[in-house]
Structure formats: structure tokens, C-alpha cells
Design a protein around this motif. Structure first.
Motif, PDB file in Angstrom:
ATOM      1  N   PRO A  73      34.884  72.241  51.131  1.00  0.00           N
ATOM      2  CA  PRO A  73      36.331  72.421  51.251  1.00  0.00           C
ATOM      3  C   PRO A  73      36.734  73.056  52.572  1.00  0.00           C
ATOM      4  O   PRO A  73      35.940  73.691  53.253  1.00  0.00           O
ATOM      5  N   PHE A  74      37.998  72.870  52.910  1.00  0.00           N
ATOM      6  CA  PHE A  74      38.535  73.420  54.139  1.00  0.00           C
ATOM      7  C   PHE A  74      39.911  74.011  53.861  1.00  0.00           C
ATOM      8  O   PHE A  74      40.582  73.643  52.900  1.00  0.00           O
ATOM      9  N   HIS A  75      40.325  74.909  54.725  1.00  0.00           N
ATOM     10  CA  HIS A  75      41.597  75.614  54.551  1.00  0.00           C
ATOM     11  C   HIS A  75      42.766  74.654  54.722  1.00  0.00           C
ATOM     12  O   HIS A  75      42.804  73.857  55.656  1.00  0.00           O
ATOM     13  N   SER A 102      32.922  66.307  45.744  1.00  0.00           N
ATOM     14  CA  SER A 102      33.790  67.191  46.519  1.00  0.00           C
ATOM     15  C   SER A 102      33.900  68.520  45.798  1.00  0.00           C
ATOM     16  O   SER A 102      33.875  68.570  44.566  1.00  0.00           O
ATOM     17  N   THR A 103      34.003  69.584  46.566  1.00  0.00           N
ATOM     18  CA  THR A 103      34.295  70.886  45.980  1.00  0.00           C
ATOM     19  C   THR A 103      35.637  71.358  46.527  1.00  0.00           C
ATOM     20  O   THR A 103      35.930  71.181  47.712  1.00  0.00           O
ATOM     21  N   CYS A 104      36.460  71.889  45.636  1.00  0.00           N
ATOM     22  CA  CYS A 104      37.755  72.452  46.006  1.00  0.00           C
ATOM     23  C   CYS A 104      38.597  71.408  46.750  1.00  0.00           C
ATOM     24  O   CYS A 104      38.799  70.298  46.278  1.00  0.00           O
ATOM     25  N   THR A 105      39.074  71.735  47.948  1.00  0.00           N
ATOM     26  CA  THR A 105      39.964  70.835  48.683  1.00  0.00           C
ATOM     27  C   THR A 105      39.240  69.651  49.297  1.00  0.00           C
ATOM     28  O   THR A 105      39.887  68.777  49.899  1.00  0.00           O
ATOM     29  N   THR A 123      40.966  69.547  41.752  1.00  0.00           N
ATOM     30  CA  THR A 123      40.849  70.310  42.990  1.00  0.00           C
ATOM     31  C   THR A 123      41.307  71.728  42.676  1.00  0.00           C
ATOM     32  O   THR A 123      41.570  72.064  41.508  1.00  0.00           O
ATOM     33  N   HIS A 124      41.359  72.575  43.666  1.00  0.00           N
ATOM     34  CA  HIS A 124      41.832  73.948  43.433  1.00  0.00           C
ATOM     35  C   HIS A 124      43.253  73.913  42.880  1.00  0.00           C
ATOM     36  O   HIS A 124      44.109  73.187  43.388  1.00  0.00           O
ATOM     37  N   TRP A 125      43.495  74.702  41.836  1.00  0.00           N
ATOM     38  CA  TRP A 125      44.806  74.656  41.184  1.00  0.00           C
ATOM     39  C   TRP A 125      45.942  74.959  42.159  1.00  0.00           C
ATOM     40  O   TRP A 125      47.053  74.453  42.013  1.00  0.00           O
TER      41      TRP A 125
END
Length: 336
Positions: A73-75, A102-105, A123-125
Motif C-alpha cells: 500500500p501507499f499513502h 493487494s494489501t490496504c490501498t 481495502t482500508h475502511w
């Protein structure tokens, strides 16, 4: 001899260092069953979202050698669709049939590549609003820790990357190895509920009772026909209060959680014993083998016999195993 599974992690500018390190930590604890390498889209260092950059030894060509690709993931503080599109283009290096995670974003990258169209994903909530705006064709579920769609998996934010990596170890090598990896990493092998339990729920008073003791008692008594009243009594709460607190803490209703625990215990017994399906059903609290078959199929889409063959590879040689095979065959036939 163990065949080493090659995992290639793709890092981009703005990568989260914690999340980037998860595949190395989890798969690295699997006793040499995996090799993990990190690459970037051009082989150059990438800035993290912290106060340092990371130098890697591989460019995008490493993706060609992967058995599993993980998009770190990335910001997304200053979101740009072009970032996801640029990363998605690099996936052209990935060989057909390769498992992609994929993890998170990182899910934004898979969506930009069209790999999630018409499929369920997470994805991240915190990023769900933006994700739905950009990719309405994806069936986004913000309440779960990860989604397994076969060769494409997505996970929620941060520590959910641990959950999906442990799931992959379990999928590849069974629960015994996954549990050993979890112990090495000092994390639970399976977390109850989903990320719904982390989405801006009011925090219960510190002095209030919680439902953890009732859950622990239930796990020790899964073979019994447990009711909501039984659990509420263990927590010394009214039915309504217990159900509300349970959902706040776990992200599932007590009934759904009990079924999940029973299915998980049954899976462990299918993997580690030769017990007949009816006996396993009794040990985990289902009414019989038919009930276990229905719940296992609803949870993971396979029969007990198929699951056992996948993780144990043993043919049905005993009379009880042969009977289970007949019942599995009957369960797959449409009912009149």
C-alpha cells in the motif's frame, strides 16, 4: 524436498514501511517454504510515508519470476488516479495465472488494472469512499479483513496484511504450518470478525464488562448446543446488552461467530485427523454430518472430503472414509 514459492512485493513512492515488511516477516517464518523479494517500477529507491527512503535490489522484471505478487500500500493523502494507473501498467510483467494480492490501498492498483471488475474486494475502511467513487464496478466490502477471489486477493489496512499472508500460508500448507508461523510472529492465527469492528465505533467504558470471557468459554464448549442465553449468562449481561456488546467487540453477531468457530475447528480436525465427518460434526457442535457439510460449503465452497484431500492428500481407505465419500457425493447432488 520443499518447492520454494517466490513472492515478489511491489513497492511504490509513499509506501508504508510497516505494511511493506509484513510479507517478509510472515512468509520468512515458514521454514524456507517461501522466498520474498522486493521490487519497484524502475528499480530505483522509493520514498516511504515516513522520514526515510528504501533502496531495493530489483526492478519490475522480478515480477516475471513470481508465483505470488503482492502490491504494497501507499499513502493516499493527495490522491491521484494516475499513480494507480502507472503501477497497474507494471503488472504487464506478471505471467498469466500468477496469484496477485493487494494489501490496504494496493487494491487501487488492482482496480486500475481491471482485475477487480465485477468481483468482491476490500481495502482500508478509511479509503472506501474514494475507492467507490473511482471504481464503482467493483463490489467493495469494507467490513472484512480480506477477500479471497481465487487468484486475486485483497486485504484491509495495516495489520490485515498479516491476516491475508497467514491465510495464504494456510491455503498453501495447511493450518499446522500457519499456526506455527503465527506463533513465531506472535500474532493470532485467525482474528474474529472483520474491520467493521475498527470503523469509528464508540469505545465501551473501561469499567464495563466485555464479552471475552464468554467467547473463551464458548470455545471450550463448542461441542454443546450453545444458545445466546448461555453466552449472555457467562458474561452476566442481559440478552440485548450482550448481543450489542458482542457485535461492537467482534464485528459479528454471536450466532455467526459461533458458526465461524465451529467451521474453523472442523477444518483443523479435517486437516489433522482421520475422524469421520459425523464424529467431527459432533465434536464441534453441529447437529450432524449434513449440517457440517452445508456450513463448510457455505464458508469455503467445498465438501469435507474435498477439503481433507486438499490438505492431507490421503485417499479414502477406511470404511468410515468411504462412507464419508458417499455422503459427500450425495451432498453435491441437487435435492429433489
Amino acid at each position: 524436498m520443499i518447492k520454494v514459492h517466490r513472492v515478489v512485493v511491489l513497492a511504490s513512492h509513499g509506501v508504508y514501511p510497516f505494511d511493506l515488511g509484513i510479507p517478509h516477516r510472515v512468509f520468512g517464518a515458514a521454514d524456507g517454504r517461501y522466498e520474498v523479494v522486493t521490487c519497484t517500477i524502475d528499480g530505483h529507491p522509493v520514498r516511504t510515508n515516513a522520514d526515510f527512503s528504501i533502496t531495493v535490489d530489483h526492478g519490475p522484471e522480478a515480477l516475471r519470476t513470481a508465483d505470488t505478487v503482492i502490491i504494497a500500500p501507499f499513502h493516499t493523502g493527495n490522491p491521484s488516479r494516475q499513480t494507480s494507473v502507472d503501477l497497474a501498467q507494471v503488472l504487464a510483467y506478471v505471467a498469466p495465472g500468477t496469484r496477485i494480492v493487494s494489501t490496504c490501498t494496493g487494491a487501487f492498483v488492482l482496480a486500475a488494472a481491471g482485475l477487480l471488475d465485477g468481483h468482491r474486494a476490500t481495502t482500508h475502511w478509511h479509503a472506501t469512499g474514494l475507492f467507490r467513487e473511482w471504481y464503482p464496478q467493483v463490489e467493495l466490502d469494507p467490513n472484512v479483513l480480506f477477500v479471497d477471489e481465487g487468484d486475486v486477493l485483497t486485504s484491509a489496512g495495516a495489520a490485515a496484511g498479516i491476516d491475508v499472508c497467514l491465510h495464504l500460508v494456510r491455503k498453501d500448507h495447511g493450518s499446522e504450518i500457519a499456526n506455527r508461523v503465527a506463533r513465531t510472529c506472535v500474532v493470532p492465527p485467525w482474528r474474529d470478525g472483520g474491520q467493521a469492528q475498527y470503523i469509528e465505533h464508540p469505545v465501551p467504558d473501561a469499567t464495563a464488562n466485555d464479552t471475552s470471557a464468554a467467547r473463551q468459554w464458548a470455545l471450550q464448549n463448542l461441542h454443546k448446543p450453545l444458545t445466546l442465553s448461555d453466552l449472555a449468562e457467562q458474561a452476566n449481561m442481559s440478552l440485548r446488552t450482550f448481543a450489542r456488546r458482542f457485535n461492537e467487540e467482534v464485528g459479528l453477531s454471536p450466532g455467526r461467530w459461533l458458526i465461524q468457530q465451529r467451521v474453523d475447528r472442523a477444518r483443523q480436525l479435517l486437516e489433522s485427523t482421520d475422524l469421520p465427518v459425523d464424529e467431527i460434526a459432533g465434536q464441534v457442535g453441529f447437529a450432524g454430518g449434513t449440517s457440517l457439510r452445508e456450513h463448510l460449503h457455505a464458508a469455503i465452497g467445498v465438501t469435507p472430503l474435498a477439503y481433507r484431500r486438499t490438505f492431507r492428500g490421503a485417499p479414502a481407505t477406511s470404511r468410515a472414509a468411504a462412507a464419508d465419500a458417499r455422503r459427500d457425493g450425495q451432498a453435491r447432488r441437487p435435492r429433489p
